[in-house]
Structures are given as C-alpha cells and as structure tokens.
Design an enzyme around this catalytic site. Structure first.
Site, short mmCIF file in Angstrom:
data_model
loop_
_atom_site.label_atom_id
_atom_site.label_comp_id
_atom_site.label_asym_id
_atom_site.label_seq_id
_atom_site.Cartn_x
_atom_site.Cartn_y
_atom_site.Cartn_z
N GLY A 301 0.81 -1.22 0.00
CA GLY A 301 0.00 0.00 0.00
C GLY A 301 0.84 1.26 0.00
O GLY A 301 2.08 1.22 -0.03
N GLU A 326 -1.17 -9.94 -4.70
CA GLU A 326 0.03 -10.46 -5.37
C GLU A 326 0.71 -9.37 -6.20
O GLU A 326 1.93 -9.21 -6.17
CB GLU A 326 -0.34 -11.64 -6.26
CG GLU A 326 0.85 -12.23 -7.00
CD GLU A 326 0.45 -13.19 -8.11
OE1 GLU A 326 1.30 -13.98 -8.52
OE2 GLU A 326 -0.70 -13.11 -8.57
N LYS A 422 -9.81 9.42 11.05
CA LYS A 422 -11.21 9.04 10.95
C LYS A 422 -11.67 8.18 12.12
O LYS A 422 -12.86 7.89 12.27
CB LYS A 422 -11.47 8.32 9.62
CG LYS A 422 -11.29 9.24 8.41
CD LYS A 422 -11.37 8.50 7.10
CE LYS A 422 -11.21 9.47 5.93
NZ LYS A 422 -9.89 10.15 5.92
N GLU A 562 -19.34 10.07 5.41
CA GLU A 562 -18.30 11.08 5.21
C GLU A 562 -18.54 12.28 6.11
O GLU A 562 -19.66 12.75 6.25
CB GLU A 562 -18.27 11.51 3.75
CG GLU A 562 -17.08 12.37 3.40
CD GLU A 562 -16.98 12.64 1.91
OE1 GLU A 562 -15.85 12.71 1.41
OE2 GLU A 562 -18.02 12.75 1.25
#
Length: 635
Positions: A301, A326, A422, A562
């Site tokens: 990531g 992968e 968050k 949100e």
C-alpha cells in the site's frame, strides 16, 4: 553556416525573395553560356575580348528568352521550399520552350561569333542548373523552415531561477521538442534586463504582461534549494498569471550531474503545504530498525510501501513484507530489489498472506521472528467499507487483533499500528473499525505483555491510492469536471515520506499503549485545493460567473459516512513528546476483560451478517460513533 545563411533568406518578404531568385536565374543563364563555350572550345573565354568569339551576345539572348518565359510559366510564384515533382515539370516545360527558341536562333539560323553547338549545349546546362537550384532550395530551406515552424509552435516557457539549475535546464531544453524557453524570471533585480544563454532575464512582477505579449503558458521552477515556504510564496505569485507550473525536484532528489528535461515533473501538492518538514531524529529512526528483523503488513500500500523504502535505507538485517495483493507485493518487491545495491546485506522476504488468517500470521511471526512490526494493512476507503461493513471490520479490527496476538506470542519487541484521523468520533464503519483496533492494542498493552504495543494516528497523505490529489489531476487531464462532495469539506494532509518517517520515530518512543498523533499542520479546504490545482495547470474554473472557463467543479453531496471536518484527538489534552511533530493523545479504553466479551459479540454478529447488531456493538464500544448519515456527519 548554411543554416545561419538561410535564416535571413527565410525572414525576407515575398517580393524580395522573388527578386533574389530572378537574380539567381539570370546568373545561371550567364554561367551556363560560359560553361557551354568551355565544353565547345576546351578553354575558358572572357565575355568581352577582341577574339572572334562573342559570348556576350549569347548571354544577352539567354537572358532575353529565359526570364520572360520563366515569369510567364509562374516559376517565381512557387514556394521553393515546397517544390516537388509538379514544380520540376514546370521548370522542364519552360526550359524546353526556351531551348527550342535558343537553338533556333543560334543553331538553326546561326549568329556570327557564336558556335552553333552552343544553342544545344546551353539549354541542357540551364535545365540541369535551374532544376538543381529548385531541389537545393527545397532540401536546404524546406527542412529548416519546417523546424522553424515546429519551434515556433512549441509551448513557450519561462524558467524561474537564473542560477545553476536554471542554466543547466535551459541548456538541456535547447533541442527540446516539447517546449521552448523564451526567458528567465529571477528575484534578483541586479539581473533584470541582462541576457543568460541568449535569453533575457525578467522580473517576476512582469509575468502577467509576459503571458500576454509572449504567449507564455508554462513556468518551470528551477529553484531546488528553496524552502517549502519560499516555494509556496513563489507559486502563489505565479498562480495569478494562470500558467501551468512544473518544477525540478529538491536538491536532495536531484542525482549527481547535469539537470535534464526528464527531471521536470508536475507540481506536487505537498509543495503547497506551506511548512517545512522537520529533520528526522536519526537515533529514533534507527532504534527499532537498524540491525534488526522488521515486518510490515500491507507492504504494497501507499504507507506500507513507503515504510518499506525507508526501512530498507536504515539497514535492517531482514525486511519481511506481508501483503494480500500479489500484484502490489510484486511491485514493491521489484522496486526494493533494485535498491538493494545501496543497502547491501539486507534480506528481502515477500510473503503473500492475509492478516485475518490467524494460523498464517502465527506461522510468519514464529518463522521469521521479527523484532519490530509495522501494521499498515487495512481497508481505508470510507464508501467501500461502508458498503462492505463485515469485511471492513474483520480486516481492520479483527485483523489487527490477530496480528498483534501473533506478534506478542512470538516475542516481538515493538508493534506499531498505523491508524487514522477518521477513528476520532467516527461517522463511518471504517473509522469505527480503526478506533476499535486502537482500543484492542490499548487493552492488550494494559495487560503488560513483553511486546510494546503502540499506534500512530494521522490524516490524509498526499498521492496515496484513492486520494483526492491524483483523482483531481486525472480529472483535469480529462478536461473536467472535478467532482467534489461538499464545498466546505476540509482535510489534513501530509506527504507520504514525512508520514512514514514520523511513524517510525513515534514507534521508537513507545513504552506500551500510547496513541501517538502526528502534527498535520493546518487543515486544507478541498475546494481551495481543487481551485489551486486548476490554476497551476494553466487553466481557469468554469462557473456561472466565468462560463468561458476550462474546468468545472461539480458538487455531488457527502457520501455515506463522510464527515465535513476530520479531527485528530478525542480528548483535548495531548502531551508533547521529544519530537516537535509528534504528540501523545490521552484516550479512554476498556479493559481487556470487558473488551474481550464485546469482541466476542461483535464476531458473532459478523458471522450472522447482522448489520444492525454490528452497528449496536460499535456504538457501545466506540466513543462518538454515529452511523453514516451524511447530514449527521455534516453537523
């Protein structure tokens, strides 16, 4: 030299060019008569002598016949740099008629003092030389003219900075097929009006006028040593001129050697944060990494990948990369393998695994025995997790629990969770699942395990997958519109490298159970960010006041879960640490005994796919959690 001679010719008016060509043809008429005499007699003759030969009469006749014929046949209306087969056929036709007339006079009829064969030889020579002159003009002037047109059509740019980097960049761009440098901008008023690399140096105050008069559409920042604050000031000044801005990397990013055109890149939005990153504490950076075995979950990531890059540079013994995807694992593994030459002796271990697989995670921890674990694996996109709450909680909360348990059982020294802003008073499943993951570590740490469990909380990172910056950039490239969920939505931003560095340093300060919070600076209004990105792309916003603008901004409304504003702290009493950009939050949590019971209830609800029961458990456990109603989120 030929090109230098050609430039004045190309710049002449059309009438002057025709006179020049007429003069060339007249010279060729005289020259071919002279050559014809040489071929006939085997010796050079002069035009005015007392011998029996009189070449001047043959030359005058050639001029009298050829020039009117060439004018009538349009040889001087043709553009020689575009001369082709048709133009050559016209030359042949005109010279053929000329040859008939010339041969009739000097060969068939005869003129005293002029050999009859001159009437045959000279027209042939004239055809060859006139035709050759047209071909030469095509290949000499035509290619140069086309290059002139290409250069003239290139986007005109100014280089901001007349220092070494600016000079080297201008030199690298001298033969560029992408853009054309027409001058420099520099803050030093002593340089204004001078010339550098044959280009004038202007004052930045003149930029709006230069945009109009010179047609400037891009400014290249060649100030790699300038501070971020100074760059921000310069960019703000340029922004008003509505030109695109591209930049060279910072000094630390430029490789040794000359600056090249390939070093130019689009303006990174972290250039606009307006604050300098604090120099890292190298003792903290290396404390949990250098000479140790380090494991990173979610290694493929945005944050996990950057953690891997920085960890590799800190010379661990072994870097274990755990990733579910992968392709993502392949990418980061290949990238780090290429960097191994600068980090000799580091072993890279790419492992495919899910943090939700308890047996697999225990096996990895026991097999590779990491000293430090950075847990970055998570589902982070709010709308997706809101639509897939079971998977989000299993991955973010239970995955953290499984990984932390496996780490403590294997005797890992330090375990650092990558958390999010968050998690503070969340209005969505993603935020609630991350806050619950924090609470799991807090409760486990209170039990006094040998492993130091800590977490680092921060906001958005610039350029991560799914973040607004690459999304807006692509929408601008596509011609718009830019999509925005709310005009007043704000977010904290930090560059990925800075966030990763601070995570490593925060983890090194842990004693167990701390919630570290990164200083993200001032929050950024996303609408202002979109405006700035449009303007720094050299474009304008299209709205009801400016219907002729380039890019429209559309407001779609807040998505489920949100929030308008993100927070970093639940409480209001953060403690400073030894690092100026890292704070320690004081957050309440449940004991492990109580939390374990509630996690059991949550697991049962997840197994039944009972969304209402899941939300009830989250509401009971997570302080401030309210399920994702956008209107509630905006309150």
């Amino acid at each position: 030299m030929l090109n230098r001679l050609a430039m004045p010719i190309l710049g002449m008016p059309r009438a002057a060019k025709r006179i020049v060509v007429l003069g060339v043809d007249a010279s060729l008429c005289v020259l071919t008569v002279w050559l014809a005499y040489y071929l006939r007699l085997g010796e050079w003759v002069t035009f005015f002598d007392d011998s029996m030969w009189q070449p001047w009469s043959a030359a005058l006749a050639s001029l009298a016949f050829a020039l009117p014929l060439f004018i009538v046949h349009g040889l001087y209306r043709a553009i020689f740099r575009y001369s082709g087969l048709f133009a050559l056929m016209t030359v042949c036709k005109a010279v053929a008629i000329y040859g008939v007339l010339y041969a009739t006079v000097f060969t068939a009829i005869g003129v005293t003092g002029v050999p009859r064969t001159i009437g045959l030889i000279q027209p042939i020579l004239l055809l060859l030389l006139v035709g050759a002159s047209r071909l030469m003009a095509r290949f000499w002037l035509g290619g140069l003219y086309q290059r002139q047109l290409q250069v003239a059509s290139l986007p005109k740019v100014l280089i901001y900075g007349a220092g070494n980097a600016g000079r080297q960049l201008a030199g690298a761009m001298s033969n560029s097929h992408e853009m054309r440098v027409v001058g420099f901008l520099d803050d030093d008023d002593r340089l204004h009006g001078h010339v550098l690399n044959a280009q004038p140096i202007y004052s930045p105050e003149d930029l709006p006028d230069l945009v109009r008069t010179l047609g400037i559409n891009t400014v290249l920042l060649a100030i790699p040593s300038a501070s971020r604050q100074r760059r921000n000031e310069i960019i703000t000044r340029i922004q008003a001129a509505h030109v695109q801005v591209r930049t060279l990397p910072s000094v630390s990013e430029i490789a040794q050697g000359r600056v090249s055109l390939s070093d130019l890149r689009e303006l990174d939005i972290d250039d606009l944060l307006g604050r300098e990153p604090v120099s890292p504490n190298h003792i903290l950076l290396g404390k949990n990494i250098t000479g140790k075995v380090v494991l990173v979950t979610g290694a493929g990531g945005s944050i996990g990948g950057e953690l891997c890059r920085q960890i590799l540079a800190l010379q661990p013994i072994r870097l274990v990369m755990v990733e579910l995807s992968e392709y993502a694992l392949y990418q980061i593994s290949e990238e780090l393998q290429a960097r191994l030459k600068d980090a000799a002796g580091v072993e890279l271990v790419p492992l495919l695994a899910s943090v939700r697989d308890e047996e697999r995670m225990r096996e990895i921890m026991l097999s590779w025995r990491p000293d430090t674990v950075y847990h970055a694996a998570a589902y982070k996109h709010v709308p997706l997790v809101e639509h897939n709450p079971v998977e989000g909680i299993r991955n973010n909360t239970l995955g953290t629990l499984i990984t932390a348990r496996a780490a403590t059982e294997a005797g890992v020294s330090d375990f650092v969770l990558i958390s999010t802003d968050k998690a503070v008073r969340p209005t969505n499943i993603m935020g609630a699942s991350k806050r619950l993951a924090e609470m799991v570590l807090q409760a486990m740490a209170a039990e006094g395990p040998r492993t130091r469990l800590s977490m680092v909380r921060f906001g958005n990172v610039l350029g991560s997958s799914g973040s607004v910056v690459p999304k807006f950039r692509q929408q601008i490239r596509d011609g718009g519109p830019i999509t925005l969920t709310h005009l007043d939505i704000t977010r904290y931003f930090m560059s990925i490298p800075e966030a990763a560095q601070l995570v490593i340093q925060a983890g090194a300060m842990a004693r167990g159970g701390e919630v570290f919070v990164l200083d993200m600076g001032e929050p950024v209004r996303i609408y202002d960010l979109a405006l700035r990105m449009i303007e720094l792309s050299g474009l304008t916003v299209r709205d009801e006041h400016h219907p002729e603008g380039d890019i429209e901004i559309e407001v779609s409304g807040l998505r489920p879960g949100e929030k308008l504003y993100e927070e970093l702290l639940i409480g209001n009493d953060p403690k400073p640490t030894q690092h100026p950009r890292i704070m320690q939050a004081k957050e309440e949590f449940l004991t492990w005994e109580c939390l374990q019971v509630e996690l059991g209830r949550l697991d049962e609800s997840l197994s039944r796919q009972d969304i209402e029961a899941i939300r009830d458990v989250l509401a009971k456990l997570v302080s401030g959690y309210r399920c994702g109603d956008p209107m509630v989120a905006a309150a």
